[in-house]
Design an enzyme around this catalytic site. Structure first.
Site, mmCIF file in Angstrom:
data_model
loop_
_atom_site.group_PDB
_atom_site.id
_atom_site.type_symbol
_atom_site.label_atom_id
_atom_site.label_comp_id
_atom_site.label_asym_id
_atom_site.label_seq_id
_atom_site.Cartn_x
_atom_site.Cartn_y
_atom_site.Cartn_z
ATOM 1 N N TYR A 1 70.274 -32.418 78.217
ATOM 2 C CA TYR A 1 69.206 -31.288 79.173
ATOM 3 C C TYR A 1 69.708 -30.709 79.438
ATOM 4 O O TYR A 1 70.396 -29.179 78.700
ATOM 5 C CB TYR A 1 68.522 -32.064 79.827
ATOM 6 C CG TYR A 1 67.391 -31.068 79.983
ATOM 7 C CD1 TYR A 1 66.267 -30.549 79.698
ATOM 8 C CD2 TYR A 1 67.412 -30.662 82.058
ATOM 9 C CE1 TYR A 1 65.824 -29.508 80.239
ATOM 10 C CE2 TYR A 1 66.067 -29.866 82.135
ATOM 11 C CZ TYR A 1 65.255 -29.018 81.164
ATOM 12 O OH TYR A 1 64.681 -28.402 82.207
ATOM 13 N N GLN B 1 53.358 -27.622 80.875
ATOM 14 C CA GLN B 1 53.380 -27.335 82.712
ATOM 15 C C GLN B 1 53.090 -25.398 82.798
ATOM 16 O O GLN B 1 52.464 -25.118 83.813
ATOM 17 C CB GLN B 1 54.146 -28.192 83.653
ATOM 18 C CG GLN B 1 54.319 -28.059 84.661
ATOM 19 C CD GLN B 1 55.457 -28.346 85.385
ATOM 20 O OE1 GLN B 1 56.522 -28.468 85.293
ATOM 21 N NE2 GLN B 1 55.038 -28.271 87.059
HETATM 22 C C1 AKB Z 1 63.352 -31.845 84.506
HETATM 23 O O1 AKB Z 1 63.369 -32.038 86.071
HETATM 24 O O2 AKB Z 1 63.817 -32.129 84.070
HETATM 25 C C2 AKB Z 1 63.124 -30.344 85.150
HETATM 26 C C3 AKB Z 1 63.130 -29.178 85.452
HETATM 27 C C4 AKB Z 1 64.600 -29.198 86.937
HETATM 28 O O3 AKB Z 1 64.505 -29.036 85.151
HETATM 29 N N1 AKB Z 1 62.377 -30.001 86.286
#
Ligand code: AKB
Length: 318
Positions: free
Chosen positions: A144, A14
């Site tokens: 994450y 993206q």
């Molecule tokens: C996600 O939603 O994982 C990403 C971010 C905010 O890092 N768009």
């Protein structure tokens, strides 16, 4: 024209798609090497070179850096928040190890500058929701977010110990029409536009009053280029800069879309990403980026909505 030779990882993603094209405009196609896992989709990148490579393959990456005499790396390849929850070990490996390899290559003098994206996912539980500052304690609760927090600390470590010039931004949710997002929590704010045009309705997996910070891709790309062009001595943040953009809820975004498509309807059915969204800030204080490298934005929610709908209608031939 410049003497920089640039490698972009995740160049078909993206951010990568649009950043690659802007870097080509600035530095010339011959000075930009795009890379990714997929086959070369010629229409997506205007870089003169494309390397199909797995960024975890250290030997291959080193060879590419040497072959093209790369000076600057935009290392964008990453697993986003939703997908990372499903593949935690792979997410850790992909989000951390290649970053460390690039930092090592910079320490050895093989490359001179690195850009690496962090995220608002670093903040997490127990942090005030509004106007979250640069230096709050980080407490991520997602795979994450943990990987991004660790990555930020590695960036700071390599700067402090070895003077490595690695620069980073905590991106909010990114909204763009050229390349779809994939696997993130904020992706609803992209999907909603496709569905609004195609179906005139959208079922949001984020509840109506959950606010998150968002940024239009044009502003995200310009911010990235501004940060990378800033004199090194002006930078005071060596983890990752806060970026706020705009803040809205699904309900507010739907209301904006309704101004352009009156028959549009939104409904809500939360999934596992709702919990992730709840652990993230609603708005961000990015005053340090504004001070250090003159960050500014062009798009608010209304301008962004109009631009998204205009361009997607052309893209989707609607
Ligand atoms: C996600 O939603 O994982 C990403 C971010 C905010 O890092 N768009």
């Amino acid at each position: 024209m410049t003497t920089e030779k640039i490698l972009i990882t995740g160049a078909l993603g993206q951010i990568g798609t649009e950043l690659t094209n802007r870097l080509v405009e600035i530095h010339g196609a011959e000075n930009v090497v795009a890379s990714g896992l997929d086959r070369w989709q010629k229409n997506l990148t205007s870089a003169a070179y494309y390397e199909r490579m797995d960024v975890s393959n250290t030997q291959l990456v080193r060879q590419v850096i040497k072959d093209y005499e790369i000076t600057t790396v935009y290392h964008l390849a990453s697993l986003l928040s939703g997908t990372s929850e499903k593949q935690p070990l792979f997410a850790w490996k992909l989000n951390i190890e290649p970053l460390l390899n690039f930092c090592e290559m910079a320490r050895e003098g093989l490359i001179s500058k690195i850009f690496w994206p962090s995220s608002i996912a670093v903040f997490g539980k127990g942090i005030p929701k509004e106007n979250v500052g640069q230096d709050v304690v980080l407490n991520p609760t997602t795979v994450y977010g943990i990987s991004k927090m660790a990555g930020e600390k590695w960036c700071e470590y390599y700067f402090d110990k070895h003077g490595v010039d690695v620069r980073s931004i905590r991106y909010p949710g990114l909204i763009s029409w050229k390349t779809p997002a994939g696997g993130g929590t904020t992706d609803y704010a992209v999907e909603i536009f496709y569905e609004a045009i195609e179906e005139k309705k959208y079922k949001s997996y984020i509840t109506e009053n959950t606010a998150m910070p968002m940024l239009y891709m044009d502003d995200a790309i310009e911010a990235t280029l501004q940060l990378m062009a800033a004199p090194k001595e002006k930078l005071t943040v060596h983890t990752s800069y806060n970026l706020g953009g705009m803040t809205f809820t699904p309900k507010e975004l739907a209301a904006e879309i309704k101004k352009e498509i009156p028959e549009f309807e939104i409904s809500y059915e939360a999934d596992f990403r709702q919990k992730i969204a709840e652990s993230w800030p609603a708005s961000i204080d990015d005053s340090i980026a504004k001070k250090d490298w003159d960050l500014n934005y062009t798009f608010d929610i209304s301008e962004m909505t109009k631009d998204m709908l205009k361009n997607l209608r052309i893209k989707l031939k609607k």
